[in-house]
Enzyme design. Structure first.
Site, mmCIF file in Angstrom:
data_model
loop_
_atom_site.group_PDB
_atom_site.id
_atom_site.type_symbol
_atom_site.label_atom_id
_atom_site.label_comp_id
_atom_site.label_asym_id
_atom_site.label_seq_id
_atom_site.Cartn_x
_atom_site.Cartn_y
_atom_site.Cartn_z
ATOM 1 N N PHE A 112 0.076 -0.344 16.308
ATOM 2 C CA PHE A 112 0.823 0.057 17.507
ATOM 3 C C PHE A 112 0.374 1.419 18.034
ATOM 4 O O PHE A 112 0.971 1.944 18.976
ATOM 5 C CB PHE A 112 2.320 0.089 17.219
ATOM 6 C CG PHE A 112 2.915 -1.255 16.880
ATOM 7 C CD1 PHE A 112 2.535 -2.401 17.567
ATOM 8 C CD2 PHE A 112 3.860 -1.377 15.876
ATOM 9 C CE1 PHE A 112 3.087 -3.641 17.264
ATOM 10 C CE2 PHE A 112 4.419 -2.608 15.562
ATOM 11 C CZ PHE A 112 4.022 -3.736 16.259
ATOM 12 N N ASN A 113 -0.676 1.998 17.432
ATOM 13 C CA ASN A 113 -1.191 3.303 17.869
ATOM 14 C C ASN A 113 -0.079 4.341 18.006
ATOM 15 O O ASN A 113 0.149 4.911 19.081
ATOM 16 C CB ASN A 113 -1.975 3.182 19.171
ATOM 17 C CG ASN A 113 -3.364 2.610 18.972
ATOM 18 O OD1 ASN A 113 -3.723 1.602 19.580
ATOM 19 N ND2 ASN A 113 -4.161 3.225 18.101
ATOM 20 N N SER A 114 0.621 4.569 16.906
ATOM 21 C CA SER A 114 1.727 5.532 16.810
ATOM 22 C C SER A 114 2.941 5.127 17.624
ATOM 23 O O SER A 114 3.786 5.959 17.941
ATOM 24 C CB SER A 114 1.272 6.940 17.208
ATOM 25 O OG SER A 114 0.228 7.386 16.396
ATOM 26 N N LEU B 59 2.251 0.758 21.583
ATOM 27 C CA LEU B 59 2.072 -0.675 21.810
ATOM 28 C C LEU B 59 3.299 -1.479 21.374
ATOM 29 O O LEU B 59 3.365 -2.687 21.628
ATOM 30 C CB LEU B 59 0.832 -1.181 21.075
ATOM 31 C CG LEU B 59 -0.507 -0.667 21.613
ATOM 32 C CD1 LEU B 59 -1.671 -1.286 20.850
ATOM 33 C CD2 LEU B 59 -0.652 -0.941 23.110
ATOM 34 N N LYS C 62 -3.774 5.764 -3.350
ATOM 35 C CA LYS C 62 -4.859 6.580 -2.813
ATOM 36 C C LYS C 62 -5.147 7.779 -3.706
ATOM 37 O O LYS C 62 -4.306 8.203 -4.509
ATOM 38 C CB LYS C 62 -4.509 7.019 -1.394
ATOM 39 C CG LYS C 62 -4.227 5.820 -0.483
ATOM 40 C CD LYS C 62 -3.946 6.211 0.934
ATOM 41 C CE LYS C 62 -3.672 4.992 1.786
ATOM 42 N NZ LYS C 62 -2.351 4.404 1.532
ATOM 43 N N TYR D 60 2.756 10.197 0.479
ATOM 44 C CA TYR D 60 3.946 9.687 1.159
ATOM 45 C C TYR D 60 5.215 10.153 0.452
ATOM 46 O O TYR D 60 5.609 9.625 -0.585
ATOM 47 C CB TYR D 60 3.923 8.160 1.229
ATOM 48 C CG TYR D 60 2.704 7.585 1.910
ATOM 49 C CD1 TYR D 60 1.950 8.329 2.821
ATOM 50 C CD2 TYR D 60 2.289 6.286 1.644
ATOM 51 C CE1 TYR D 60 0.837 7.802 3.443
ATOM 52 C CE2 TYR D 60 1.173 5.743 2.264
ATOM 53 C CZ TYR D 60 0.450 6.511 3.159
ATOM 54 O OH TYR D 60 -0.656 5.978 3.768
ATOM 55 N N ASP E 48 0.843 -1.199 0.000
ATOM 56 C CA ASP E 48 0.000 0.000 0.000
ATOM 57 C C ASP E 48 0.874 1.244 0.000
ATOM 58 O O ASP E 48 1.849 1.348 0.761
ATOM 59 C CB ASP E 48 -0.906 0.030 1.230
ATOM 60 C CG ASP E 48 -1.689 1.333 1.305
ATOM 61 O OD1 ASP E 48 -2.626 1.503 0.499
ATOM 62 O OD2 ASP E 48 -1.343 2.194 2.143
#
Length: 339
Positions: free
Chosen positions: A234-236, A239, A82, A56, A51
């Site tokens: 990992f939520n930024s 995690l 995208k 980016y 992706d």
């Protein structure tokens, strides 16, 4: 690697996929050789779904992913990019700071219209140097990016004309599937109540810690046969790193509340003698509505380390232990509530 089908289409993707934002220099420079080594590691690990997005590195990541896939067997890989931002050239030294290091000399304008989406696809073909894009995601539409008032304009633009472009591209065979690539659930609900989409690339809202997609979005996806590709597991970073000083949640320094929740999760993982990153990576794939978990990095070593955490599968009995530490879905328009 096992594959899962995207929505009601015949397209199948590997259960683990590669997200290329870091290859565009997100937060730190990524030399070309390093980018290619990372993509090689992803391919060698069995990943076949990649992706990317014009955003980016302002075109840089698309160029690199296209260069990598060009010599790979066409039948083996799946590619998504995208739409929603159009790149335009700007003079050297005037590129705005969007947290990409050494991006290409472009700026981006939002455009979710029929013409904007068609132009975006043509530009992506040129940057990729490929003649095929399998999935198109509408990128960063929603109040999270635009604010409520501005997003109302963009959402109308998309529903009035942009969705027609995606439907035409799919019906013609130019793409196999389309959906949304976002960081929030409300806009997904808004779109799904007005149009049929095949998939949603959802970052950070269906994770071990953040379950804000569970209450309304997941049931609607099951009802409509819409797949999730889950990013931001990992939520930024928190995690993966644990509740260490300077850890981030949702692209911002973690609050004391979030830090406390992650410490509780770390204690559970430690009791089971696994790093917290392992259940974080494996959690989304427990739900059959999830087609793939997207992992992104600019280092081959990090990719290999994360891939090792997918095996062996963790026992189902571990996951309910994390439930008391999660963030759950609020009523629409409110902030996440803590339980």
């Amino acid at each position: 690697m096992k594959t899962r089908r995207i929505g009601k289409t015949e397209l199948a993707v590997t259960e683990v996929s590669f997200g290329a934002a870091a290859l565009g220099g997100l937060y730190r420079a990524c030399p070309r050789e390093q980018a290619m080594e990372t993509l090689d590691a992803a391919w060698d690990s069995g990943i076949r779904y990649f992706d990317v997005a014009p955003w980016y590195g302002l075109g840089l990541a698309e160029r690199r992913v296209g260069d990598f896939l060009r010599d790979k067997p066409e039948a083996e890989w799946v590619l998504s990019t995208k739409v929603g931002r159009l790149l335009r050239p700007v003079p050297t030294g005037t590129v705005p700071d969007y947290s990409y290091v050494d991006p290409l000399c472009f700026d981006a304008d939002y455009d979710y219209s029929y013409d904007g989406i068609m132009r975006s696809v043509e530009f992506s073909y040129a940057r990729l140097g490929l003649n095929r894009i399998d999935i198109l995601y509408v990128h960063d539409i929603g109040g999270y990016t635009h604010g409520a008032a501005r997003n109302a304009v963009y959402l109308k633009q998309f529903l009035d004309s942009g969705v027609k472009a995606l439907e035409e591209l799919k019906s013609s065979g130019a793409i196999k599937a389309f959906g949304l690539g976002v960081n929030e659930a409300p806009v997904c609900l808004d779109v799904m109540r007005n149009a049929d989409i095949d998939c949603i690339l959802m970052a950070g809202r269906y994770t071990l810690l953040d379950r804000t997609a569970v209450a309304e979005l997941l049931p609607l996806c099951r009802q409509k046969g819409t797949s999730l590709v889950v990013g931001g597991v990992f939520n930024s970073g928190i995690l993966a790193t644990g509740a260490v000083p300077g850890s981030n949640f949702d692209y911002m320094p973690a609050t004391e509340d979030v830090l406390a929740r992650v410490r509780g999760m770390e204690a559970i993982a430690s009791k089971h003698d696994v790093p917290l990153a392992a259940p974080a990576l494996q959690f989304p794939l427990r739900d059959p509505i999830v087609a793939s978990v997207l992992i992104g990095t600019a280092k081959a070593s990090s990719l290999n380390r994360n891939m090792a955490l997918f095996a062996p599968p963790l026992p189902e009995t571990i996951y309910p232990e994390f439930d008391n530490y999660t963030l759950v879905a609020p009523p629409l328009g409110d902030e996440a509530v803590r339980v």
